[in-house]
Structures are given as structure tokens and as C-alpha cells.
Design a protein around this motif. Structure first.
Motif, PDB file in Angstrom:
ATOM      1  N   GLU A   1       0.818  -1.392  -0.024  1.00  0.00           N
ATOM      2  CA  GLU A   1      -0.067  -0.033   0.061  1.00  0.00           C
ATOM      3  C   GLU A   1       0.903   1.099   0.081  1.00  0.00           C
ATOM      4  N   THR A   2       0.282   2.321  -0.275  1.00  0.00           N
ATOM      5  CA  THR A   2       0.867   3.550  -0.441  1.00  0.00           C
ATOM      6  C   THR A   2       1.550   4.057   1.128  1.00  0.00           C
ATOM      7  N   GLY A   3       0.977   3.449   2.003  1.00  0.00           N
ATOM      8  CA  GLY A   3       1.630   3.874   3.294  1.00  0.00           C
ATOM      9  C   GLY A   3       2.531   3.031   4.027  1.00  0.00           C
ATOM     10  N   GLY A   4       2.666   1.858   3.055  1.00  0.00           N
ATOM     11  CA  GLY A   4       3.854   0.983   3.463  1.00  0.00           C
ATOM     12  C   GLY A   4       3.413  -0.318   3.749  1.00  0.00           C
ATOM     13  N   THR A   5       2.263  -0.593   4.273  1.00  0.00           N
ATOM     14  CA  THR A   5       1.691  -1.917   4.616  1.00  0.00           C
ATOM     15  C   THR A   5       1.897  -2.818   3.397  1.00  0.00           C
TER      16      THR A   5
END
Length: 316
Positions: A221-225
Motif C-alpha cells: 500500500e501507499t502507506g507501506g503496509t
């Protein structure tokens, strides 16, 4: 020895006939037309209900037990004198139960591969013939033509048995209702598996990797997840890595099943089984995955913040 060879030859001819049916293209235009019609039915949430998503496997095989059981019981009663009325009642029950069972089967059939649909079409025709024969049998009994009613009922049972044989071919030889991701927990070895550097997984894109010869879908994901699921769709083994990623889910490109990336849950059918999910972590700038199992659910798992920290210095 001669009898044994004869039986084997007969069995092989039957299998050859069924295998040939899978390759028969003459009715493909009809299959296209009917499939589009079934998919266009305004069933809403009822479509997943008919697929059997709530049950974890197709509901059609369960529903057909009522008409089959009713008609078989009616045949037993028809072998005894003076039981035509009771047999007729059971035939009526079977006819009433055949309608929802047919709808469930049609919804499943519309989302199959073409060779499966070819066999399924003949399966449906045999069962339609059975319904017609039993309806005629019921009409004969209502007008005191009991003997004709019995004869039609036995013909109907023969047609239903033929349909059942074709249904078995669909389910077991062609695996039309099987969970095509079931083998993943038995193939993937325990422990963590390194599948590539973090930079190899662009944010928001589906990436395909392999763990112990099992294709795995990985999405960052964009947030890093990071999320990882078995790549072959549980419905009919479609490549999820070629599907659409949106709203925390992946949509299969073949038949439209939707799975939640966080845990593999089948949000929408036709898939009735979830996707095997993998735990993820980042070690020394590399992504590692481990098949998620119940005993691991309380173990520490990278949080979005931890993953974000691990991504520092790596471009999207």
C-alpha cells in the motif's frame, strides 16, 4: 478375464464420450447467450447466496438432494400397489425443490470455464428432461392414468440419474466447485521466505512472486503496509496478480471474485472459499512472507509504522 476386460473397455468409452463432450463446440453460441442472460439477472446479494459463499462451498449440490431424494422415494412407492397418491406427493415436492436448485446451478454454471460449461449444458438438459417427465407423470396421476404416470416417473428418474452422472463429472473430474487454493497450506513449507527487495514492490501495484512453487500475490500500500495472498483464485485458479487492486481488495480478472488483501476473505463470489494469506515482514530491506496459520495470529507482526520505517531510503 474376458468380463473384466469388457467392463474396462466400456468404462473407457464412457470417459472418452465425456471428454469429447468437453471439446464439443457446436453449442458454444448457445452457451454464450445463456451465460449472458444468467449474469444479467437482477439477483443482487442473492447471487452470492446462491453461489454458497455463506456456506463455504457451492450450495447447488446440497439443494439437489431434495428433488433427487423425493423422486427416488417416489420410485420405491411406485413399486408397491396402491401408493400412487403418496408417490405423486413426493414427485410434487421434488418439482417444487427443483426450481431453486436449478437457479443455484445456473448461477454457478455461468461462471465456469468453457469445457465445464459444455458438460454443464448437457447436465442441465438432462435435468430439464427429468423435470418435464415428472411434471407429465404428475398430470397423468391427476387424471387417473396411474400406469402412464408410473412409466413417465421411471423415465424421469433415468434422466435425473444421467444428469447426476454428468454433475459428478463436473464436480470431480473437472473440479468445477472445488477450492483451487486448498493445496497451498500443504505445499508451502513453514517459516519465513524471502521474496525480494522492498524496491521491487511498487506501491499500489500487484506483484507476483513464487514461494515453494506456489504463486503469491504481493501488494504494498501507499502507506507501506504489505499484503500477500496465494495468487491462484480459489474459484477456478485465475491469476489474481493480473486483477484489479482497489479499496483494499483484489478482483479476479477471470470471473470477478473479490478478496480482501489483509486476510484473503472472499468479499464477493463466485468464489466460496477465501484465499490463503501470508504474514509479511521486512528484514534488511527485503520482504519476507510466511503462510498465516492460527498459531501465528498472536505473534508480533509489522505494523504500518514499522513497515514505513523499513521503507525509508527506498523509492516507490
Amino acid at each position: 478375464m474376458k468380463d473384466t476386460r469388457h467392463r474396462r473397455t466400456g468404462q473407457n468409452k464412457l470417459l472418452q464420450l465425456l471428454d469429447g463432450l468437453e471439446r464439443q463446440t457446436r453449442a458454444d453460441s448457445v452457451i454464450d447467450l445463456v451465460s449472458r442472460g444468467v449474469r444479467a439477472l437482477p439477483l443482487g446479494a442473492g447471487r452470492d447466496l446462491l453461489h454458497g459463499k455463506w456456506l463455504g462451498h457451492p450450495v447447488h449440490p446440497l439443494m439437489v438432494q431434495v428433488p433427487i431424494g423425493s423422486w427416488l422415494s417416489a420410485a420405491v412407492l411406485d413399486l408397491r400397489p396402491g401408493r400412487s397418491r403418496e408417490a405423486g406427493l413426493l414427485i410434487g415436492v421434488g418439482l417444487a425443490a427443483a426450481a431453486p436448485a436449478t437457479l443455484a446451478g445456473a448461477v454457478d454454471w455461468a461462471e465456469l470455464h468453457r469445457p465445464q460449461q459444455r458438460v454443464g449444458l448437457v447436465h442441465a438438459l438432462a435435468n430439464t428432461a427429468a423435470v418435464g417427465l415428472y411434471a407429465a407423470s404428475l398430470a397423468c396421476r391427476a387424471t387417473d392414468r396411474t400406469r402412464a404416470g408410473r412409466g413417465l416417473a421411471f423415465l424421469g428418474l433415468t434422466a435425473a440419474a444421467t444428469g447426476g452422472m454428468l454433475g459428478g463429472h463436473l464436480a470431480y473430474r473437472q473440479a468445477s466447485g472445488a477450492n483451487h487454493a486448498e493445496e497451498v497450506p500443504h505445499v508451502v513449507s513453514p517459516g519465513w521466505h524471502r521474496i525480494g527487495a522492498v524496491a521491487e514492490f511498487p506501491a499500489g501495484q500487484a506483484v507476483r512472486r513464487t514461494v515453494d512453487d506456489v504463486p503469491v500475490l504481493v501488494v504494498r500500500e501507499t502507506g507501506g503496509t504489505l499484503h500477500a495472498l496465494a495468487d491462484r483464485c480459489s474459484h477456478l485458479a485465475g491469476p489474481l496478480s493480473e486483477g484489479t487492486i482497489a479499496d483494499g481488495c483484489v478482483r479476479c480478472p477471470w470471473h470477478g471474485s473479490v478478496f480482501r488483501l489483509s486476510d484473503g476473505w472472499n468479499v464477493r463470489g463466485p468464489a466460496t472459499a477465501p484465499q490463503p494469506a501470508f504474514d509479511t515482514r521486512i528484514v534488511d530491506g527485503h520482504v519476507e512472507v510466511r503462510l498465516h496459520e492460527p498459531e501465528h495470529k498472536n505473534h508480533s507482526r509489522p505494523t504500518p509504522q514499522t513497515v514505513s520505517q523499513g521503507l525509508e531510503g527506498h523509492g516507490d
